[in-house]
Design a protein around this motif. Structure first.
Motif, PDB file in Angstrom:
ATOM      1  N   THR A  31       0.848  -1.192   0.000  1.00  0.00           N
ATOM      2  CA  THR A  31       0.000   0.000   0.000  1.00  0.00           C
ATOM      3  C   THR A  31       0.884   1.242   0.000  1.00  0.00           C
ATOM      4  O   THR A  31       1.868   1.313   0.738  1.00  0.00           O
ATOM      5  CB  THR A  31      -0.916   0.023   1.242  1.00  0.00           C
ATOM      6  N   ALA A  32       0.527   2.205  -0.838  1.00  0.00           N
ATOM      7  CA  ALA A  32       1.294   3.451  -0.930  1.00  0.00           C
ATOM      8  C   ALA A  32       0.362   4.621  -0.635  1.00  0.00           C
ATOM      9  O   ALA A  32      -0.734   4.711  -1.200  1.00  0.00           O
ATOM     10  CB  ALA A  32       1.899   3.593  -2.325  1.00  0.00           C
ATOM     11  N   VAL A  33       0.799   5.497   0.261  1.00  0.00           N
ATOM     12  CA  VAL A  33      -0.036   6.614   0.717  1.00  0.00           C
ATOM     13  C   VAL A  33       0.386   7.888  -0.014  1.00  0.00           C
ATOM     14  O   VAL A  33       1.520   8.364   0.150  1.00  0.00           O
ATOM     15  CB  VAL A  33       0.079   6.799   2.246  1.00  0.00           C
ATOM     16  N   LYS A  34      -0.513   8.432  -0.782  1.00  0.00           N
ATOM     17  CA  LYS A  34      -0.209   9.596  -1.616  1.00  0.00           C
ATOM     18  C   LYS A  34       0.143  10.829  -0.788  1.00  0.00           C
ATOM     19  O   LYS A  34       0.974  11.644  -1.182  1.00  0.00           O
ATOM     20  CB  LYS A  34      -1.391   9.905  -2.529  1.00  0.00           C
ATOM     21  N   THR A  35      -0.482  10.971   0.373  1.00  0.00           N
ATOM     22  CA  THR A  35      -0.286  12.190   1.169  1.00  0.00           C
ATOM     23  C   THR A  35       1.040  12.205   1.927  1.00  0.00           C
ATOM     24  O   THR A  35       1.538  13.266   2.289  1.00  0.00           O
ATOM     25  CB  THR A  35      -1.436  12.342   2.174  1.00  0.00           C
ATOM     26  N   THR A  36       1.619  11.038   2.176  1.00  0.00           N
ATOM     27  CA  THR A  36       2.883  10.977   2.919  1.00  0.00           C
ATOM     28  C   THR A  36       4.068  10.554   2.040  1.00  0.00           C
ATOM     29  O   THR A  36       5.217  10.747   2.429  1.00  0.00           O
ATOM     30  CB  THR A  36       2.785   9.981   4.091  1.00  0.00           C
ATOM     31  N   GLY A  37       3.766   9.945   0.892  1.00  0.00           N
ATOM     32  CA  GLY A  37       4.836   9.473   0.024  1.00  0.00           C
ATOM     33  C   GLY A  37       5.518   8.226   0.534  1.00  0.00           C
ATOM     34  O   GLY A  37       6.645   7.916   0.155  1.00  0.00           O
ATOM     35  N   ILE A  38       4.821   7.450   1.390  1.00  0.00           N
ATOM     36  CA  ILE A  38       5.398   6.256   2.010  1.00  0.00           C
ATOM     37  C   ILE A  38       4.596   5.030   1.581  1.00  0.00           C
ATOM     38  O   ILE A  38       3.375   5.096   1.427  1.00  0.00           O
ATOM     39  CB  ILE A  38       5.387   6.390   3.539  1.00  0.00           C
ATOM     40  N   PHE A  39       5.284   3.886   1.389  1.00  0.00           N
ATOM     41  CA  PHE A  39       4.558   2.640   1.109  1.00  0.00           C
ATOM     42  C   PHE A  39       4.825   1.617   2.209  1.00  0.00           C
ATOM     43  O   PHE A  39       5.885   1.622   2.834  1.00  0.00           O
ATOM     44  CB  PHE A  39       4.893   2.080  -0.276  1.00  0.00           C
ATOM     45  N   CYS A  40       3.831   0.765   2.443  1.00  0.00           N
ATOM     46  CA  CYS A  40       3.846  -0.142   3.595  1.00  0.00           C
ATOM     47  C   CYS A  40       3.406  -1.551   3.220  1.00  0.00           C
ATOM     48  O   CYS A  40       2.872  -1.800   2.144  1.00  0.00           O
ATOM     49  CB  CYS A  40       2.889   0.360   4.685  1.00  0.00           C
ATOM     50  N   ARG A  41       3.619  -2.461   4.161  1.00  0.00           N
ATOM     51  CA  ARG A  41       3.030  -3.790   4.077  1.00  0.00           C
ATOM     52  C   ARG A  41       1.541  -3.678   4.409  1.00  0.00           C
ATOM     53  O   ARG A  41       1.125  -2.744   5.108  1.00  0.00           O
ATOM     54  CB  ARG A  41       3.700  -4.715   5.083  1.00  0.00           C
ATOM     55  N   PRO A  42       0.711  -4.625   3.969  1.00  0.00           N
ATOM     56  CA  PRO A  42      -0.726  -4.562   4.290  1.00  0.00           C
ATOM     57  C   PRO A  42      -1.003  -4.569   5.792  1.00  0.00           C
ATOM     58  O   PRO A  42      -1.971  -3.965   6.258  1.00  0.00           O
ATOM     59  CB  PRO A  42      -1.296  -5.822   3.617  1.00  0.00           C
ATOM     60  N   SER A  43      -0.124  -5.247   6.557  1.00  0.00           N
ATOM     61  CA  SER A  43      -0.365  -5.401   7.990  1.00  0.00           C
ATOM     62  C   SER A  43       0.311  -4.329   8.839  1.00  0.00           C
ATOM     63  O   SER A  43       0.371  -4.457  10.064  1.00  0.00           O
ATOM     64  CB  SER A  43       0.129  -6.780   8.446  1.00  0.00           C
ATOM     65  N   CYS A  44       0.790  -3.267   8.222  1.00  0.00           N
ATOM     66  CA  CYS A  44       1.482  -2.222   8.971  1.00  0.00           C
ATOM     67  C   CYS A  44       0.614  -1.696  10.115  1.00  0.00           C
ATOM     68  O   CYS A  44      -0.590  -1.466   9.946  1.00  0.00           O
ATOM     69  CB  CYS A  44       1.866  -1.076   8.042  1.00  0.00           C
ATOM     70  N   THR A  45       1.232  -1.509  11.287  1.00  0.00           N
ATOM     71  CA  THR A  45       0.465  -1.077  12.464  1.00  0.00           C
ATOM     72  C   THR A  45       0.307   0.439  12.549  1.00  0.00           C
ATOM     73  O   THR A  45      -0.321   0.948  13.478  1.00  0.00           O
ATOM     74  CB  THR A  45       1.165  -1.566  13.745  1.00  0.00           C
ATOM     75  N   ALA A  46       0.876   1.158  11.590  1.00  0.00           N
ATOM     76  CA  ALA A  46       0.721   2.615  11.596  1.00  0.00           C
ATOM     77  C   ALA A  46      -0.735   3.003  11.373  1.00  0.00           C
ATOM     78  O   ALA A  46      -1.548   2.205  10.873  1.00  0.00           O
ATOM     79  CB  ALA A  46       1.594   3.240  10.515  1.00  0.00           C
ATOM     80  N   ARG A  47      -1.062   4.226  11.723  1.00  0.00           N
ATOM     81  CA  ARG A  47      -2.426   4.713  11.532  1.00  0.00           C
ATOM     82  C   ARG A  47      -2.819   4.603  10.064  1.00  0.00           C
ATOM     83  O   ARG A  47      -2.064   4.989   9.182  1.00  0.00           O
ATOM     84  CB  ARG A  47      -2.517   6.172  11.985  1.00  0.00           C
ATOM     85  N   LYS A  48      -4.014   4.056   9.817  1.00  0.00           N
ATOM     86  CA  LYS A  48      -4.433   3.789   8.456  1.00  0.00           C
ATOM     87  C   LYS A  48      -4.922   5.062   7.750  1.00  0.00           C
ATOM     88  O   LYS A  48      -5.662   5.852   8.329  1.00  0.00           O
ATOM     89  CB  LYS A  48      -5.541   2.733   8.421  1.00  0.00           C
ATOM     90  N   SER A  65       9.696   3.047  -7.754  1.00  0.00           N
ATOM     91  CA  SER A  65       9.777   3.710  -9.059  1.00  0.00           C
ATOM     92  C   SER A  65       8.758   4.826  -9.183  1.00  0.00           C
ATOM     93  O   SER A  65       8.961   5.789  -9.928  1.00  0.00           O
ATOM     94  CB  SER A  65       9.571   2.685 -10.184  1.00  0.00           C
ATOM     95  N   ALA A  66       7.639   4.695  -8.461  1.00  0.00           N
ATOM     96  CA  ALA A  66       6.604   5.720  -8.478  1.00  0.00           C
ATOM     97  C   ALA A  66       6.912   6.868  -7.517  1.00  0.00           C
ATOM     98  O   ALA A  66       6.115   7.798  -7.379  1.00  0.00           O
ATOM     99  CB  ALA A  66       5.248   5.109  -8.133  1.00  0.00           C
ATOM    100  N   GLY A  67       8.056   6.802  -6.832  1.00  0.00           N
ATOM    101  CA  GLY A  67       8.486   7.894  -5.971  1.00  0.00           C
ATOM    102  C   GLY A  67       8.203   7.718  -4.498  1.00  0.00           C
ATOM    103  O   GLY A  67       8.428   8.646  -3.706  1.00  0.00           O
ATOM    104  N   TYR A  68       7.723   6.537  -4.081  1.00  0.00           N
ATOM    105  CA  TYR A  68       7.405   6.321  -2.662  1.00  0.00           C
ATOM    106  C   TYR A  68       8.624   5.815  -1.885  1.00  0.00           C
ATOM    107  O   TYR A  68       9.490   5.135  -2.435  1.00  0.00           O
ATOM    108  CB  TYR A  68       6.266   5.310  -2.529  1.00  0.00           C
ATOM    109  N   ARG A  69       8.669   6.157  -0.579  1.00  0.00           N
ATOM    110  CA  ARG A  69       9.728   5.705   0.314  1.00  0.00           C
ATOM    111  C   ARG A  69       9.214   4.572   1.192  1.00  0.00           C
ATOM    112  O   ARG A  69       8.031   4.533   1.542  1.00  0.00           O
ATOM    113  CB  ARG A  69      10.228   6.846   1.208  1.00  0.00           C
ATOM    114  N   ALA A  70      10.123   3.673   1.574  1.00  0.00           N
ATOM    115  CA  ALA A  70       9.727   2.547   2.418  1.00  0.00           C
ATOM    116  C   ALA A  70       9.411   3.007   3.836  1.00  0.00           C
ATOM    117  O   ALA A  70      10.116   3.841   4.406  1.00  0.00           O
ATOM    118  CB  ALA A  70      10.844   1.502   2.446  1.00  0.00           C
TER     119      ALA A  70
END
Length: 360
Positions: A31-48, A65-70
Protein backbone atom coordinates in the motif's frame (compact mmCIF):
# COMPACT_ATOMS: atom_id res chain seq x y z
CA UNK A 1 2.06 -1.60 -13.20
CA UNK A 2 -0.92 -1.04 -10.94
CA UNK A 3 -2.59 -4.01 -9.30
CA UNK A 4 -5.89 -3.34 -11.01
CA UNK A 5 -4.23 -4.68 -14.16
CA UNK A 6 -3.13 -7.99 -12.60
CA UNK A 7 -4.72 -11.17 -11.26
CA UNK A 8 -4.46 -9.95 -7.68
CA UNK A 9 -7.44 -9.28 -5.39
CA UNK A 10 -9.88 -6.52 -6.42
CA UNK A 11 -9.49 -3.01 -5.07
CA UNK A 12 -12.18 -3.39 -2.41
CA UNK A 13 -10.57 -6.54 -1.02
CA UNK A 14 -7.16 -4.85 -0.79
CA UNK A 15 -8.71 -1.89 1.02
CA UNK A 16 -10.33 -4.29 3.48
CA UNK A 17 -7.06 -6.18 4.01
CA UNK A 18 -5.22 -2.92 4.61
CA UNK A 19 -7.76 -1.56 7.10
CA UNK A 20 -7.93 -4.87 8.98
CA UNK A 21 -4.15 -5.42 8.83
CA UNK A 22 -4.74 -8.86 7.30
CA UNK A 23 -1.42 -10.76 7.52
CA UNK A 24 -2.66 -13.28 4.94
CA UNK A 25 -1.86 -10.71 2.26
CA UNK A 26 1.80 -10.29 3.25
CA UNK A 27 3.83 -10.42 0.04
CA UNK A 28 0.75 -10.17 -2.17
CA UNK A 29 0.62 -6.37 -2.46
CA UNK A 30 1.92 -3.12 -0.99
CA UNK A 31 0.00 0.00 0.00
CA UNK A 32 1.29 3.45 -0.93
CA UNK A 33 -0.04 6.61 0.72
CA UNK A 34 -0.21 9.60 -1.62
CA UNK A 35 -0.29 12.19 1.17
CA UNK A 36 2.88 10.98 2.92
CA UNK A 37 4.84 9.47 0.02
CA UNK A 38 5.40 6.26 2.01
CA UNK A 39 4.56 2.64 1.11
CA UNK A 40 3.85 -0.14 3.59
CA UNK A 41 3.03 -3.79 4.08
CA UNK A 42 -0.73 -4.56 4.29
CA UNK A 43 -0.36 -5.40 7.99
CA UNK A 44 1.48 -2.22 8.97
CA UNK A 45 0.47 -1.08 12.46
CA UNK A 46 0.72 2.62 11.60
CA UNK A 47 -2.43 4.71 11.53
CA UNK A 48 -4.43 3.79 8.46
CA UNK A 49 -4.95 6.45 5.75
CA UNK A 50 -8.20 7.18 4.00
CA UNK A 51 -8.80 4.67 1.18
CA UNK A 52 -8.99 7.46 -1.40
CA UNK A 53 -5.40 8.43 -0.52
CA UNK A 54 -3.97 4.96 -1.18
CA UNK A 55 -2.81 3.17 -4.30
CA UNK A 56 -1.65 -0.44 -4.49
CA UNK A 57 1.41 -2.03 -6.07
CA UNK A 58 2.32 -5.64 -6.73
CA UNK A 59 5.99 -5.18 -5.88
CA UNK A 60 8.14 -2.93 -3.74
CA UNK A 61 10.25 -1.76 -6.68
CA UNK A 62 7.11 -0.51 -8.45
CA UNK A 63 6.27 1.64 -5.44
CA UNK A 64 9.84 2.97 -5.33
CA UNK A 65 9.78 3.71 -9.06
CA UNK A 66 6.60 5.72 -8.48
CA UNK A 67 8.49 7.89 -5.97
CA UNK A 68 7.41 6.32 -2.66
CA UNK A 69 9.73 5.70 0.31
CA UNK A 70 9.73 2.55 2.42
CA UNK A 71 7.95 2.78 5.79
CA UNK A 72 10.40 2.74 8.71
CA UNK A 73 7.91 0.97 10.95
CA UNK A 74 6.86 -2.10 8.92
CA UNK A 75 9.98 -2.19 6.67
CA UNK A 76 8.33 -3.37 3.44
CA UNK A 77 11.67 -4.01 1.75
CA UNK A 78 12.38 -6.69 4.34
CA UNK A 79 8.93 -8.15 3.84
CA UNK A 80 9.39 -8.24 0.08
CA UNK A 81 12.38 -10.53 0.42
CA UNK A 82 10.36 -13.46 1.77
CA UNK A 83 7.12 -15.20 0.96
CA UNK A 84 4.34 -14.98 3.58
CA UNK A 85 4.69 -17.44 6.47
CA UNK A 86 1.68 -19.47 5.35
CA UNK A 87 3.18 -19.90 1.88
CA UNK A 88 6.57 -20.86 3.29
CA UNK A 89 4.99 -23.45 5.57
CA UNK A 90 2.99 -24.90 2.68
CA UNK A 91 6.02 -25.15 0.38
CA UNK A 92 8.04 -26.87 3.11
CA UNK A 93 5.25 -29.42 3.48
CA UNK A 94 5.16 -29.95 -0.28
CA UNK A 95 8.93 -30.56 -0.28
CA UNK A 96 8.65 -32.98 2.65
CA UNK A 97 5.61 -34.85 1.27
CA UNK A 98 5.69 -34.58 -2.54
CA UNK A 99 3.10 -37.35 -2.98
CA UNK A 100 0.47 -35.69 -0.78
CA UNK A 101 -2.69 -34.81 -2.75
CA UNK A 102 -3.78 -31.31 -1.82
CA UNK A 103 -7.55 -31.00 -2.10
CA UNK A 104 -9.42 -27.78 -1.29
CA UNK A 105 -10.76 -29.52 1.81
CA UNK A 106 -7.23 -30.31 3.00
CA UNK A 107 -6.13 -26.73 2.36
CA UNK A 108 -9.05 -25.43 4.42
CA UNK A 109 -8.09 -27.82 7.23
CA UNK A 110 -4.67 -26.14 7.23
CA UNK A 111 -6.30 -22.72 7.45
CA UNK A 112 -5.54 -21.82 3.82
CA UNK A 113 -8.20 -20.22 1.63
CA UNK A 114 -7.95 -21.99 -1.80
CA UNK A 115 -8.88 -18.87 -3.79
CA UNK A 116 -6.28 -16.77 -1.99
CA UNK A 117 -3.69 -19.48 -2.63
CA UNK A 118 -4.62 -19.62 -6.30
CA UNK A 119 -4.17 -15.87 -6.65
CA UNK A 120 -0.77 -15.90 -4.94
CA UNK A 121 0.56 -18.69 -7.16
CA UNK A 122 -0.82 -17.09 -10.32
CA UNK A 123 1.00 -13.87 -9.45
CA UNK A 124 4.29 -15.37 -8.33
CA UNK A 125 4.59 -18.57 -10.38
CA UNK A 126 2.32 -17.86 -13.35
CA UNK A 127 0.25 -20.98 -12.61
CA UNK A 128 -2.22 -22.24 -10.03
CA UNK A 129 -1.07 -24.18 -6.98
CA UNK A 130 -2.46 -27.44 -8.35
CA UNK A 131 -0.78 -26.86 -11.72
CA UNK A 132 2.46 -26.19 -9.85
CA UNK A 133 2.12 -29.50 -8.00
CA UNK A 134 1.47 -31.43 -11.23
CA UNK A 135 4.42 -29.86 -13.01
CA UNK A 136 6.63 -30.39 -9.97
CA UNK A 137 5.78 -34.11 -9.87
CA UNK A 138 6.59 -34.34 -13.56
CA UNK A 139 9.86 -32.53 -12.86
CA UNK A 140 10.76 -35.18 -10.29
CA UNK A 141 9.91 -37.83 -12.90
CA UNK A 142 12.13 -36.02 -15.40
CA UNK A 143 15.05 -36.15 -13.00
CA UNK A 144 14.39 -39.82 -12.33
CA UNK A 145 14.38 -40.69 -16.03
CA UNK A 146 17.63 -38.78 -16.47
CA UNK A 147 19.13 -40.86 -13.63
CA UNK A 148 18.08 -44.13 -15.26
CA UNK A 149 14.66 -44.88 -13.75
CA UNK A 150 12.36 -46.63 -16.22
CA UNK A 151 9.54 -44.61 -17.76
CA UNK A 152 7.00 -47.05 -16.28
CA UNK A 153 8.28 -46.52 -12.75
CA UNK A 154 8.56 -42.75 -13.24
CA UNK A 155 4.94 -42.63 -14.40
CA UNK A 156 3.55 -44.63 -11.50
CA UNK A 157 5.74 -42.84 -8.96
CA UNK A 158 4.25 -39.57 -10.25
CA UNK A 159 0.73 -40.79 -9.52
CA UNK A 160 -0.33 -41.65 -13.08
CA UNK A 161 -2.28 -44.85 -13.57
CA UNK A 162 -1.61 -45.08 -17.30
CA UNK A 163 1.49 -44.56 -19.38
CA UNK A 164 -0.49 -42.71 -22.04
CA UNK A 165 -1.76 -40.18 -19.49
CA UNK A 166 1.74 -39.69 -18.15
CA UNK A 167 3.19 -39.28 -21.64
CA UNK A 168 0.55 -36.73 -22.66
CA UNK A 169 1.09 -34.67 -19.50
CA UNK A 170 4.86 -34.92 -19.88
CA UNK A 171 4.81 -33.71 -23.48
CA UNK A 172 2.40 -30.89 -22.60
CA UNK A 173 4.66 -29.65 -19.81
CA UNK A 174 8.10 -30.14 -21.35
CA UNK A 175 7.47 -30.36 -25.11
CA UNK A 176 9.52 -33.54 -25.22
CA UNK A 177 8.66 -37.24 -24.90
CA UNK A 178 9.74 -39.18 -21.80
CA UNK A 179 12.00 -41.30 -24.01
CA UNK A 180 13.92 -38.28 -25.28
CA UNK A 181 14.10 -36.78 -21.79
CA UNK A 182 16.89 -39.19 -20.89
CA UNK A 183 19.09 -37.36 -23.42
CA UNK A 184 18.29 -33.85 -22.16
CA UNK A 185 19.61 -31.89 -19.17
CA UNK A 186 16.97 -31.00 -16.54
CA UNK A 187 16.96 -27.30 -15.68
CA UNK A 188 15.10 -26.77 -12.43
CA UNK A 189 13.56 -23.42 -11.63
CA UNK A 190 12.05 -21.60 -8.70
CA UNK A 191 10.74 -18.12 -8.09
CA UNK A 192 12.54 -15.94 -5.54
CA UNK A 193 11.14 -12.84 -3.89
CA UNK A 194 13.51 -9.90 -3.43
CA UNK A 195 13.19 -6.25 -2.37
CA UNK A 196 13.30 -5.37 -6.08
CA UNK A 197 10.55 -7.73 -7.17
CA UNK A 198 10.34 -11.41 -8.06
CA UNK A 199 13.22 -13.18 -9.78
CA UNK A 200 13.42 -16.45 -11.67
CA UNK A 201 16.31 -18.74 -10.68
CA UNK A 202 17.27 -21.76 -12.78
CA UNK A 203 19.98 -24.33 -12.08
CA UNK A 204 21.21 -27.67 -13.34
CA UNK A 205 23.58 -30.15 -11.72
CA UNK A 206 26.68 -28.07 -12.61
CA UNK A 207 25.46 -24.78 -11.22
CA UNK A 208 23.20 -21.74 -11.47
CA UNK A 209 22.32 -21.01 -15.11
CA UNK A 210 19.90 -18.09 -14.90
CA UNK A 211 18.85 -15.44 -12.40
CA UNK A 212 16.61 -12.75 -13.86
CA UNK A 213 13.85 -10.37 -12.85
CA UNK A 214 10.56 -11.77 -14.06
CA UNK A 215 9.65 -8.58 -15.90
CA UNK A 216 12.93 -8.47 -17.90
CA UNK A 217 11.87 -8.04 -21.57
CA UNK A 218 14.56 -10.45 -22.81
CA UNK A 219 13.61 -13.26 -20.40
CA UNK A 220 11.37 -15.12 -22.87
CA UNK A 221 14.11 -15.10 -25.51
CA UNK A 222 16.66 -16.31 -22.96
CA UNK A 223 14.45 -19.23 -21.93
CA UNK A 224 13.86 -20.21 -25.55
CA UNK A 225 17.60 -20.16 -26.20
CA UNK A 226 18.33 -22.36 -23.20
CA UNK A 227 15.78 -24.90 -24.37
CA UNK A 228 16.33 -24.82 -28.12
CA UNK A 229 20.06 -24.11 -28.43
CA UNK A 230 21.39 -25.79 -25.30
CA UNK A 231 18.87 -28.62 -25.01
CA UNK A 232 17.55 -27.98 -21.53
CA UNK A 233 14.23 -29.38 -20.32
CA UNK A 234 12.74 -26.91 -17.84
CA UNK A 235 10.81 -27.99 -14.75
CA UNK A 236 9.95 -26.50 -11.34
CA UNK A 237 11.93 -27.87 -8.43
CA UNK A 238 14.78 -27.33 -6.01
CA UNK A 239 18.40 -28.36 -5.79
CA UNK A 240 21.40 -27.30 -3.72
CA UNK A 241 22.32 -24.47 -6.11
CA UNK A 242 18.85 -22.93 -5.95
CA UNK A 243 18.82 -23.17 -2.18
CA UNK A 244 22.26 -21.56 -2.03
CA UNK A 245 21.39 -18.61 -4.27
CA UNK A 246 18.23 -17.95 -2.25
CA UNK A 247 20.28 -17.72 0.93
CA UNK A 248 23.04 -15.66 -0.66
CA UNK A 249 20.60 -13.20 -2.27
CA UNK A 250 18.98 -12.55 1.10
CA UNK A 251 22.42 -11.86 2.60
CA UNK A 252 23.32 -9.61 -0.33
CA UNK A 253 20.21 -7.46 0.02
CA UNK A 254 20.84 -7.26 3.77
CA UNK A 255 24.24 -5.73 2.97
CA UNK A 256 26.10 -8.67 4.50
CA UNK A 257 27.42 -10.44 1.38
CA UNK A 258 29.85 -8.98 -1.13
CA UNK A 259 30.87 -12.09 -3.09
CA UNK A 260 28.58 -14.85 -4.36
CA UNK A 261 29.89 -18.40 -3.96
CA UNK A 262 27.12 -20.37 -5.67
CA UNK A 263 28.54 -22.55 -8.51
CA UNK A 264 27.73 -21.16 -11.96
CA UNK A 265 27.25 -22.67 -15.40
CA UNK A 266 27.12 -20.06 -18.18
CA UNK A 267 26.55 -21.34 -21.72
CA UNK A 268 27.62 -18.75 -24.30
CA UNK A 269 30.23 -17.68 -26.82
CA UNK A 270 33.93 -17.53 -25.98
CA UNK A 271 33.93 -13.71 -26.13
CA UNK A 272 30.85 -13.44 -23.91
CA UNK A 273 32.52 -15.76 -21.39
CA UNK A 274 35.57 -13.46 -21.30
CA UNK A 275 33.36 -10.41 -20.71
CA UNK A 276 31.40 -12.16 -17.96
CA UNK A 277 34.64 -13.20 -16.29
CA UNK A 278 35.82 -9.58 -16.39
CA UNK A 279 32.53 -8.41 -14.87
CA UNK A 280 33.15 -10.69 -11.92
CA UNK A 281 36.44 -8.88 -11.27
CA UNK A 282 34.70 -5.53 -10.65
CA UNK A 283 34.96 -5.01 -6.87
CA UNK A 284 31.80 -4.73 -4.83
CA UNK A 285 30.82 -1.08 -4.48
CA UNK A 286 32.79 0.04 -7.55
CA UNK A 287 31.94 0.59 -11.22
CA UNK A 288 33.65 0.26 -14.58
CA UNK A 289 32.90 1.65 -18.05
CA UNK A 290 32.33 -0.44 -21.16
CA UNK A 291 35.52 1.00 -22.58
CA UNK A 292 37.44 0.10 -19.46
CA UNK A 293 36.33 -3.51 -19.71
CA UNK A 294 37.22 -3.62 -23.41
CA UNK A 295 40.69 -2.30 -22.61
CA UNK A 296 41.14 -4.87 -19.84
CA UNK A 297 40.31 -7.57 -22.39
CA UNK A 298 42.98 -6.25 -24.74
CA UNK A 299 40.43 -4.93 -27.24
CA UNK A 300 40.08 -1.18 -26.55
CA UNK A 301 37.88 -0.67 -29.61
CA UNK A 302 35.36 -3.34 -28.61
CA UNK A 303 33.15 -1.26 -26.30
CA UNK A 304 30.07 -2.03 -28.37
CA UNK A 305 30.77 -5.78 -28.34
CA UNK A 306 31.29 -5.60 -24.59
CA UNK A 307 27.93 -3.87 -24.22
CA UNK A 308 26.26 -6.62 -26.25
CA UNK A 309 27.83 -9.38 -24.15
CA UNK A 310 26.90 -7.44 -21.02
CA UNK A 311 23.27 -7.47 -22.12
CA UNK A 312 23.44 -11.23 -22.78
CA UNK A 313 24.33 -11.93 -19.16
CA UNK A 314 21.69 -14.28 -17.72
CA UNK A 315 22.86 -14.01 -14.12
CA UNK A 316 21.70 -10.65 -12.81
CA UNK A 317 23.45 -9.39 -9.65
CA UNK A 318 25.67 -12.49 -9.40
CA UNK A 319 27.51 -11.50 -12.59
CA UNK A 320 27.44 -7.77 -11.73
CA UNK A 321 26.56 -6.14 -15.03
CA UNK A 322 24.85 -3.45 -12.94
CA UNK A 323 28.36 -2.18 -12.07
CA UNK A 324 29.00 -1.21 -15.69
CA UNK A 325 28.20 2.44 -16.47
CA UNK A 326 28.76 4.90 -19.30
CA UNK A 327 32.05 6.71 -19.78
CA UNK A 328 30.35 9.90 -18.60
CA UNK A 329 29.14 8.24 -15.39
CA UNK A 330 25.56 7.75 -16.59
CA UNK A 331 23.74 4.56 -15.65
CA UNK A 332 23.01 3.67 -19.30
CA UNK A 333 20.95 0.57 -20.02
CA UNK A 334 20.13 -2.29 -17.68
CA UNK A 335 17.89 -5.26 -18.47
CA UNK A 336 16.19 -5.05 -15.09
CA UNK A 337 15.49 -1.33 -15.47
CA UNK A 338 17.55 1.69 -14.40
CA UNK A 339 15.69 2.16 -11.06
CA UNK A 340 16.91 -1.29 -10.04
CA UNK A 341 20.43 -0.57 -11.25
CA UNK A 342 20.51 2.63 -9.19
CA UNK A 343 19.18 0.74 -6.16
CA UNK A 344 21.86 -1.96 -6.41
CA UNK A 345 24.67 0.59 -6.74
CA UNK A 346 23.33 2.57 -3.76
CA UNK A 347 23.05 -0.62 -1.71
CA UNK A 348 26.65 -1.61 -2.39
CA UNK A 349 28.02 1.88 -1.86
CA UNK A 350 26.19 2.20 1.46
CA UNK A 351 27.42 -1.22 2.64
CA UNK A 352 31.03 -0.32 1.76
CA UNK A 353 30.79 2.97 3.66
CA UNK A 354 29.40 1.23 6.73
CA UNK A 355 32.27 -1.27 6.70
CA UNK A 356 35.03 1.32 6.35
CA UNK A 357 37.11 1.85 9.51
CA UNK A 358 36.74 5.16 11.25
CA UNK A 359 39.58 7.68 10.72
CA UNK A 360 40.99 9.44 13.76
Amino acid sequence: MNLQDTLLPPHAEMVRAMLERDTAYEGVFFTAVKTTGIFCRPSCTARKPKPENVEFFAHADEAMSAGYRACLRCKPLDAAAIAPDWIQALLKTVDAEPDLRWTDALLLEQGIEPLKLRRWFKQHFGMTFHAYLRTRRLGIALGGIKDGISIDNAAFDSGYESLSGFRDAFVKSFHITPGRAALSEPLLFTRLTTPLGPMLAMAERRGLVLLEFLDRPALTKELEELQQRYGYTVAPGHNAHLQQIETELAEYFAGNLTTFNVPLHMPGSAFAARVWAELQKIPYGETRSYGGIATALGSPGASRAVGLANGQNRLAIVIPCHRVIGADGSLTGYGGGQPRKAFLLRLEKAAVQVSLPLAF
